[in-house]
Write a protein that holds these residues in place. Structure first.
Motif, PDB file in Angstrom:
ATOM      1  N   THR A  36       0.851  -1.188   0.000  1.00 62.81           N
ATOM      2  CA  THR A  36       0.000   0.000   0.000  1.00 62.81           C
ATOM      3  C   THR A  36       0.880   1.228   0.000  1.00 62.81           C
ATOM      4  N   LYS A  37       0.384   2.275  -0.632  1.00 65.56           N
ATOM      5  CA  LYS A  37       1.173   3.496  -0.753  1.00 65.56           C
ATOM      6  C   LYS A  37       0.949   4.368   0.477  1.00 65.56           C
ATOM      7  N   GLU A  38       2.038   4.803   1.065  1.00 59.70           N
ATOM      8  CA  GLU A  38       1.974   5.766   2.154  1.00 59.70           C
ATOM      9  C   GLU A  38       2.781   6.982   1.732  1.00 59.70           C
ATOM     10  N   GLN A  39       2.305   8.132   2.136  1.00 65.23           N
ATOM     11  CA  GLN A  39       2.962   9.363   1.755  1.00 65.23           C
ATOM     12  C   GLN A  39       3.595   9.986   2.980  1.00 65.23           C
ATOM     13  N   HIS A  40       4.858  10.372   2.849  1.00 65.72           N
ATOM     14  CA  HIS A  40       5.587  10.976   3.951  1.00 65.72           C
ATOM     15  C   HIS A  40       6.093  12.339   3.515  1.00 65.72           C
ATOM     16  N   ILE A  41       5.895  13.311   4.379  1.00 73.33           N
ATOM     17  CA  ILE A  41       6.346  14.664   4.098  1.00 73.33           C
ATOM     18  C   ILE A  41       7.670  14.888   4.798  1.00 73.33           C
ATOM     19  N   LEU A  42       8.702  15.143   4.018  1.00 70.63           N
ATOM     20  CA  LEU A  42      10.002  15.459   4.579  1.00 70.63           C
ATOM     21  C   LEU A  42      10.165  16.974   4.583  1.00 70.63           C
ATOM     22  N   THR A  43      10.481  17.512   5.732  1.00 72.33           N
ATOM     23  CA  THR A  43      10.632  18.960   5.836  1.00 72.33           C
ATOM     24  C   THR A  43      11.961  19.391   5.236  1.00 72.33           C
ATOM     25  N   ALA A  44      12.138  20.718   5.116  1.00 78.09           N
ATOM     26  CA  ALA A  44      13.391  21.255   4.585  1.00 78.09           C
ATOM     27  C   ALA A  44      14.580  20.810   5.421  1.00 78.09           C
ATOM     28  N   ALA A  45      14.370  20.663   6.711  1.00 78.07           N
ATOM     29  CA  ALA A  45      15.457  20.216   7.590  1.00 78.07           C
ATOM     30  C   ALA A  45      15.912  18.800   7.237  1.00 78.07           C
ATOM     31  N   ASP A  46      14.999  18.007   6.655  1.00 78.18           N
ATOM     32  CA  ASP A  46      15.333  16.635   6.283  1.00 78.18           C
ATOM     33  C   ASP A  46      15.994  16.533   4.913  1.00 78.18           C
ATOM     34  N   THR A  47      15.738  17.493   4.048  1.00 81.74           N
ATOM     35  CA  THR A  47      16.117  17.328   2.647  1.00 81.74           C
ATOM     36  C   THR A  47      17.112  18.360   2.125  1.00 81.74           C
ATOM     37  N   THR A  48      17.361  19.428   2.860  1.00 85.42           N
ATOM     38  CA  THR A  48      18.240  20.471   2.358  1.00 85.42           C
ATOM     39  C   THR A  48      19.404  20.719   3.310  1.00 85.42           C
ATOM     40  N   ILE A  49      20.465  21.247   2.755  1.00 84.24           N
ATOM     41  CA  ILE A  49      21.626  21.665   3.536  1.00 84.24           C
ATOM     42  C   ILE A  49      21.829  23.146   3.253  1.00 84.24           C
ATOM     43  N   ARG A  50      21.662  23.946   4.283  1.00 86.72           N
ATOM     44  CA  ARG A  50      21.819  25.390   4.152  1.00 86.72           C
ATOM     45  C   ARG A  50      22.940  25.836   5.082  1.00 86.72           C
ATOM     46  N   TYR A  51      23.958  26.459   4.504  1.00 84.54           N
ATOM     47  CA  TYR A  51      25.145  26.794   5.280  1.00 84.54           C
ATOM     48  C   TYR A  51      25.011  28.092   6.061  1.00 84.54           C
ATOM     49  N   ARG A  52      25.691  28.146   7.172  1.00 88.40           N
ATOM     50  CA  ARG A  52      26.017  29.362   7.902  1.00 88.40           C
ATOM     51  C   ARG A  52      27.529  29.358   8.098  1.00 88.40           C
ATOM     52  N   ILE A  53      28.088  30.474   8.519  1.00 84.64           N
ATOM     53  CA  ILE A  53      29.520  30.513   8.790  1.00 84.64           C
ATOM     54  C   ILE A  53      29.780  29.832  10.127  1.00 84.64           C
ATOM     55  N   ASN A  54      30.195  28.585  10.052  1.00 85.16           N
ATOM     56  CA  ASN A  54      30.487  27.802  11.253  1.00 85.16           C
ATOM     57  C   ASN A  54      31.472  26.697  10.869  1.00 85.16           C
ATOM     58  N   GLY A  55      31.711  25.798  11.785  1.00 78.92           N
ATOM     59  CA  GLY A  55      32.654  24.724  11.531  1.00 78.92           C
ATOM     60  C   GLY A  55      32.249  23.834  10.383  1.00 78.92           C
ATOM     61  N   ALA A  56      30.948  23.562  10.260  1.00 78.47           N
ATOM     62  CA  ALA A  56      30.474  22.702   9.174  1.00 78.47           C
ATOM     63  C   ALA A  56      30.763  23.340   7.812  1.00 78.47           C
ATOM     64  N   TYR A  57      30.555  24.627   7.717  1.00 80.31           N
ATOM     65  CA  TYR A  57      30.808  25.325   6.450  1.00 80.31           C
ATOM     66  C   TYR A  57      32.298  25.336   6.129  1.00 80.31           C
ATOM     67  N   LEU A  58      33.131  25.648   7.107  1.00 79.71           N
ATOM     68  CA  LEU A  58      34.573  25.664   6.883  1.00 79.71           C
ATOM     69  C   LEU A  58      35.077  24.275   6.497  1.00 79.71           C
ATOM     70  N   GLY A  59      34.522  23.246   7.150  1.00 82.52           N
ATOM     71  CA  GLY A  59      34.907  21.881   6.800  1.00 82.52           C
ATOM     72  C   GLY A  59      34.493  21.503   5.396  1.00 82.52           C
ATOM     73  N   SER A  60      33.353  22.045   4.948  1.00 77.09           N
ATOM     74  CA  SER A  60      32.879  21.721   3.597  1.00 77.09           C
ATOM     75  C   SER A  60      33.806  22.282   2.528  1.00 77.09           C
ATOM     76  N   MET A  61      34.544  23.334   2.859  1.00 76.65           N
ATOM     77  CA  MET A  61      35.491  23.877   1.882  1.00 76.65           C
ATOM     78  C   MET A  61      36.563  22.850   1.538  1.00 76.65           C
ATOM     79  N   TRP A  62      37.103  22.192   2.567  1.00 73.54           N
ATOM     80  CA  TRP A  62      38.119  21.169   2.348  1.00 73.54           C
ATOM     81  C   TRP A  62      37.528  19.970   1.624  1.00 73.54           C
ATOM     82  N   THR A  63      36.318  19.586   2.012  1.00 69.19           N
ATOM     83  CA  THR A  63      35.658  18.453   1.363  1.00 69.19           C
ATOM     84  C   THR A  63      35.405  18.735  -0.109  1.00 69.19           C
ATOM     85  N   ASP A  64      34.937  19.939  -0.418  1.00 69.37           N
ATOM     86  CA  ASP A  64      34.661  20.286  -1.817  1.00 69.37           C
ATOM     87  C   ASP A  64      35.947  20.458  -2.623  1.00 69.37           C
ATOM     88  N   LEU A  65      37.003  20.937  -1.971  1.00 63.83           N
ATOM     89  CA  LEU A  65      38.278  21.048  -2.670  1.00 63.83           C
ATOM     90  C   LEU A  65      38.787  19.663  -3.075  1.00 63.83           C
TER      91      LEU A  65
END
Length: 285
Positions: A36-65
């Motif tokens: 049977t089909k069930e529908q699930h709503i994933l919020t933006a927090a579940d599906t998107t990555i939005r950066y701020r200036i923090n450790g995660a963003y700085l780390g992503s620079m090295w990962t993307d490089l």
């Protein structure tokens, strides 16, 4: 100052673009063990990555490089075709570099001197100011999309600039300002100003920013790539007019900015898909 009306216009355009933000939710469906089909709503927090200036963003620079410089090891047929087009076009321009220089020399006028003087700063001063202005506007207005886009643009510009800086340090090509021969080179890592032509840093900068804006807003606003890339092309033309670069320098600078930025945004979308799939898997019975 001439930069103020430029930034004001860019600000108005960005406000218009962000007035039509994408939905914050994504709908996904799957079949459970009973089919049977069930529908699930994933919020933006579940599906998107939005950066701020923090450790995660700085780390992503090295990962993307790392992702960017390792891409050639994962290329397929289409990628090698693109490389062939870039190198083939560069070779063709290399053959006519001198003629292109002479064409612009023959067409110097006071009018075009003034026009190119207004456009040229898009390759150095205007682009960083625009990215910084986007970030400040996003923080003040609490527009997470605009804030994130500015940080993605800044990251793409940083990575492409690192690659450009290394390339220019190794390939010490003579500038057309000082030489008529387009095949004058100096030893790698020499520090004189006469051999800093390849590739064009102005073109790399403006193309990186243009590609980032096209990636972030082009799907919903088709006019954005047209405006962004038109400014990039005009900026590259000023470098030829002012005898600061050979035509092949401008082409390679544009290619670096374009493909590096496309790669950074592609990697980001891959990370978002992984996050969405992990969130979906966690909701399954």
């Amino acid at each position: 100052m001439k930069i103020l009306p430029t930034l004001t216009l860019c600000g108005v355009l960005l406000i218009h673009v962000n007035a039509h933000a994408q939905s914050d939710t994504t709908t996904l469906s799957y079949a459970d063990s009973t089919k049977t089909k069930e529908q699930h709503i994933l919020t933006a927090a579940d599906t998107t990555i939005r950066y701020r200036i923090n450790g995660a963003y700085l780390g992503s620079m090295w990962t993307d490089l790392k992702y960017t410089v390792s891409r050639p090891a994962h290329w397929n047929g289409k990628d090698f075709t693109r490389l062939g087009i870039v190198l083939g076009t560069a070779g063709g321009l290399l053959a006519v570099d001198y003629e292109v220089k002479q064409f612009f020399l023959r067409n110097h006028t006071n009018f075009w001197n003034s026009v190119t003087g207004q456009i040229e700063p898009f390759g150095n001063a205007y682009s960083p100011y625009l990215v910084g202005g986007m970030y400040v506007a996003g923080v003040i207005s609490k527009n997470r999309q605009l804030e994130h886009t500015s940080l993605m643009t800044a990251k793409s510009l940083l990575i492409s600039t690192l690659i450009y800086t290394f390339t220019k340090s190794v390939v010490r090509r003579g500038r057309p300002t000082y030489y008529d021969d387009n095949l004058v080179f100096n030893a790698p890592f020499s520090m004189d100003k006469y051999h800093t032509s390849f590739p064009s840093g102005h073109m790399l900068t403006v193309t990186s920013v243009a590609t980032a804006l096209a990636e972030a807003y082009g799907e919903d606003h088709p006019w954005v790539p047209w405006v962004a890339y038109s400014i990039a092309i005009m900026t590259g033309t000023t470098r030829l007019y002012q005898e600061r670069h050979w035509s092949s320098d401008v082409w390679v600078g544009a290619s670096l900015g374009y493909f590096v930025t496309k790669g950074v945004f592609k990697h980001h979308r891959q990370l978002e898909r992984k996050k969405a799939m992990a969130a979906l898997a966690a909701t399954m019975p």
